[in-house]
Design a protein around this motif. Sequence first.
Motif, PDB file in Angstrom:
ATOM      1  N   UNK A 214      41.841  32.387  18.164  1.00  0.00           N
ATOM      2  CA  UNK A 214      41.743  33.727  18.741  1.00  0.00           C
ATOM      3  C   UNK A 214      43.098  34.416  18.685  1.00  0.00           C
ATOM      4  N   UNK A 215      44.142  33.696  19.111  1.00  0.00           N
ATOM      5  CA  UNK A 215      45.423  34.397  19.234  1.00  0.00           C
ATOM      6  C   UNK A 215      46.622  33.549  18.828  1.00  0.00           C
ATOM      7  N   UNK A 216      46.424  32.351  18.386  1.00  0.00           N
ATOM      8  CA  UNK A 216      47.573  31.473  18.196  1.00  0.00           C
ATOM      9  C   UNK A 216      47.748  30.513  19.349  1.00  0.00           C
ATOM     10  N   UNK A 217      47.221  30.889  20.491  1.00  0.00           N
ATOM     11  CA  UNK A 217      47.158  30.014  21.652  1.00  0.00           C
ATOM     12  C   UNK A 217      48.488  29.424  22.047  1.00  0.00           C
ATOM     13  N   UNK A 218      48.558  28.104  22.166  1.00  0.00           N
ATOM     14  CA  UNK A 218      49.814  27.483  22.595  1.00  0.00           C
ATOM     15  C   UNK A 218      50.925  27.683  21.579  1.00  0.00           C
ATOM     16  N   UNK A 219      50.573  28.074  20.368  1.00  0.00           N
ATOM     17  CA  UNK A 219      51.578  28.215  19.324  1.00  0.00           C
ATOM     18  C   UNK A 219      51.926  29.675  19.065  1.00  0.00           C
ATOM     19  N   UNK A 220      51.696  30.514  20.076  1.00  0.00           N
ATOM     20  CA  UNK A 220      51.962  31.933  19.885  1.00  0.00           C
ATOM     21  C   UNK A 220      53.460  32.194  19.837  1.00  0.00           C
ATOM     22  N   UNK A 221      54.165  31.627  20.794  1.00  0.00           N
ATOM     23  CA  UNK A 221      55.627  31.761  20.810  1.00  0.00           C
ATOM     24  C   UNK A 221      56.243  30.502  20.238  1.00  0.00           C
ATOM     25  N   UNK A 222      57.503  30.555  19.912  1.00  0.00           N
ATOM     26  CA  UNK A 222      58.334  29.381  19.639  1.00  0.00           C
ATOM     27  C   UNK A 222      57.960  28.597  18.404  1.00  0.00           C
ATOM     28  N   UNK A 223      57.074  29.094  17.586  1.00  0.00           N
ATOM     29  CA  UNK A 223      56.812  28.331  16.376  1.00  0.00           C
ATOM     30  C   UNK A 223      56.829  29.260  15.183  1.00  0.00           C
ATOM     31  N   UNK A 224      57.020  28.642  14.021  1.00  0.00           N
ATOM     32  CA  UNK A 224      57.357  29.423  12.838  1.00  0.00           C
ATOM     33  C   UNK A 224      56.261  29.382  11.792  1.00  0.00           C
ATOM     34  N   UNK A 225      55.178  28.707  12.088  1.00  0.00           N
ATOM     35  CA  UNK A 225      54.271  28.401  10.988  1.00  0.00           C
ATOM     36  C   UNK A 225      52.817  28.671  11.333  1.00  0.00           C
TER      37      UNK A 225
END
Lengths: 362, 178, 160, 375
Positions: free
Chosen positions: B116-127
């Motif tokens: 839906x939105x990137x979830x836990x990986x919305x911030x702080x990740x590059x990929x």
Amino acid sequence: MNFSIYDFTSFNQWIDKFLFDNLPAFWAIVVEMTIIGLVVLLFYALVGLFLVYAERKVCAFMQNRVGPNRVGPYGFFQTIADLFKLLMKELVYIKNADRLLFNIAPFIVIIASFMAIAAIPFAKGLHAIDFDIGILYVIAVSSLGVVGILLAGWSSNNKYSLIGAMRSGAQIVSYELSVGLSLITIIILAGTMQFSAIVEGQANGWFIFKGHIPAFIAFIVFLISSTAETNRGPFDLAEAESELTAGFHTEYSGIKFAFFFLAEYMNMFIVASIAATVFWGGWMPFHVGGWAGFNHIMDFIPPLVWYFGKTFFIIWIMMWIKWTFPRLRIDQLLTLEWKYLLPINLVNILIMAFIVLMGWHF
Amino acid sequence: MKESDFRDNETLDLFKKSGGNIFLTTVDAMIDWGRSNSIWPLTFATSCCGIEMMAAGAARHDFARFGIEVYRASPRQADVIVVAGTIVNKMAPVLKRLYDQMSDPKYVIAMGACAVSGGPFFYNTYHVIRGVDHVIPVDVYVPGCPPRPEALLYGVMQLQRKIRLETMANPRKTQELK
Amino acid sequence: MNSFFKYFTDIFYAVKSLLTGMKVTGRYFFSPWEIVTQQYPENRKTLKMYDRFKGEVIMPHNEHNEHRCTGCGICETACPNGSIEILQAKIDMPDGKKKRIIDKHIYHLDMCTFCGLCIKSCPSEAIVWGQEFEHAVFDRSKLTKILNKPGSSIIKDIVE
Amino acid sequence: MKEIINLPVKNVEEEEYHINMGPQHPSTHGVLRLVVSLQGEIVKSLKPHCGYIHRGIEKMCEKDTYPQIIHLTDRMDYLSAHINNHAVCMLVEKALEVEVPERVTYIRTIIDELNRIASHQLWWCSFGMDMGGLTCFFYGLRDREKILDIFEESFGSRLLHSYYTPGGLMMDIHPDFQKNVKAFIKYFRKKIKDYDDLLTGNIIMQLRTKGVGILTKEDAISYGVTGPSGRASGFACDVRKHHPYGVYDKTEFKEILGTKGDTFERYMMRMHEMLESMKIIEQLIDNIPAGDYKAKMKAVIKLPAGEYFQRVEAARGELGVYVVSDGNKSPYRMKFRSPNFSNLSVLDHISRGCKIADLVAIGGSLDYVIPDIDR
């Protein structure tokens, strides 16, 4: 007109006479053929749709769940919904596919299964055509389907499709042998290849009981090899989902895919009805020699009920097999055929011939 | 389940209005009935939500009641792609390609927070793609991490409601709106 | 001769193992009472989640439209993936001081992973787990929620 | 004409062609891409391509505090979520020299084993599906739902729980926990017979798996294949036995070792392991001591500067967590030694020369979870 649900001969003759009386001979034949074609087509569609639904429900019950139940009562119209959807789905054309072969392939598959229906007697007098080489015709026609599968795999320009088609080719060509040989076992017993005569020959006992153990072995071999010939699990290597995504019909969409889907179920129906006709007496009721009262009660049940009852029971067994076993590997598939089924079959024919020669059968 | 029990009826009303003067004919109704009751999903799962999608198909929750049990491995034969799991930058072209390979009409359900939105990986990740709707148009969003199988079934029912608004004249109007 | 017998014993054991498998599926086919399926949309009335079920984060309000959130922002820092945003506002207290209160408690349901750190860290127990799980929508922006209802205020006896 | 005749004739036997299995393929259990070179149906070699679900979890951990890392480790190997969390929690507790209450260790051990059973059930049904027996899928997941019910009652979610925290648990177990676990074990002991009847004893399954994909003990050690796959080759690598944590040292259980190392042996390892896990749970479930469900921890957890390592036995093998701390509240560098990555690396070695169908079976028996490989 003398019509009864126990004998369709007079009904057919009445139609035949009516047409020939009122039309010139050529047009009478044309009209007759059209009627038969339409009836077979309708029957084909209805049985196909019902079998897809039945398969879903049967597998659901074997897997502790309920299956489709939201479209119509008990989900009965589920496959009709599927049909509407598949009819309206886009037909994808593959850029580097062989257009002509790609488009022809599903039709070849479906026509092959379509033609086989013609020879099957559903009840007394209820068959499109009664060849005197009925069994030979059915074996010949049903093996045409592999051409469609090979074309589909080759023309899709897809490696998975190609592997699936090649597997299917090897599989069907070798299992054709077992199907033929197991039917020959019964032909020896029956002394004829004509379906109607085979059924008449079982009036006082089905061949599976008449032929002692060889007939039973032939039935088992026929069941296994015909399951393989229809590309159904555990022999569904041609479309092995976990290995080849969808096998030879990977690139097909919409109604063309539905043709493959339908043809699989119709092939299943055809082999089941051949098994029912040849081994289980076709539309012939269950008779026990000497029990006149019991036989009389059995005669009251219409032949169509007997016929469909037996056919669907065999189809159920095939579904049961499919939903229980894991899939075979291609080399094991061929080992099973050439090292087990074929020798057993040959020995079986010898035994059967011996039994018939000595007159030991009932 | 009554219409008023569903969430997000406002967006559905918006879709209805955008149809303008096109009314549902009998043919439309029949085709929509067929389409909405036979949504064959693609076997596509990238991570955790795939397990819950499997659970939704299994005996307890039984996807098959909706006529959806025919999981097709080939995108040509699938109707809906349930994006179950994270889509990363390396996977995004593949997902787009899968979507393109599907034959029309095709639908997308974004299942789980990652899709839906990137979830836990919305911030702080590059990929990680921040929401699968950056790659393909999404019909129904099912949040949760992972959503319960019932939540997915609810999402499927929402999709069915959306499919029933389609007409022959303008089949993809519900997606073009966005 | 040995291999000849092995040929037949192989067939025998193979058929036996296949029949054992068929017995299992056959038994389930003829025992429909063992079906475990829950008919989801039909059983909505009776379907009850477990008490601890993590469906969504909600902020309970009492009958006077009051909640317990002070707007301290501890949940915002505790959240590992930024699903919670606290917008604070300043109001004038009657004694002339300015006080920070919560303006909007924004909760991104579409990003929440239901780890429970926000609820565990909340000093005033303002947010709890909701039991709702039917969240599917057509529009992603519908999943961003403001937990404090419009016009709500904080319950008087909460101290930071 | 002459030139054409002199063209080098291509040897058909040597001709190979490549197919891409994945990223979207039903048998790769996710988004793994295997570039397989085939000669007919025979696999000549294969190259796994990773990274289709690389989410940068290790990098993200450097931004998060230790309690927040828990929810990321859940999402690595989602099928053994609790066990992953256990590793991080134990690492933090060891670094801070916190003594966790005994109740916590008991509960953690029981839940780890329940999670292992649930994971192996899912493996069983997906293995059955890979082999083409679709009914296995439904039986496996049917029994798994029972465990998920227990999980959901206590922790509120079905798959990813984030239940362990450094120093203890998020909340106490549900009062009905013990009763339900005992009921489950009673139920599952009956149902596991179905598994044996349906798949293990089946002749087709045995023919397809015996002698296929043989991994020798030396190779298992040199490739670092751990877990049930490694033990099938005779590599005694059970962390629970050799480096006990939790209360494994107080329980009786066998470390079952195989000899042949083929696909069937790997299959049997997991079937045995389910029974062993049930034995462990049965020993512990009645003896959970009373007490607090978490130790006293500081509000902000800061690990003293240094390097820390902790390993646990996850459902698929040995999971190692390595942390370099510079004394801040988040790690300076975090590295996971994930079991699936090593297990995948051996795939090329053991599947050369087998058929495509065997490749699927071998892949199923190695039981890889792709998000754990890519992290």
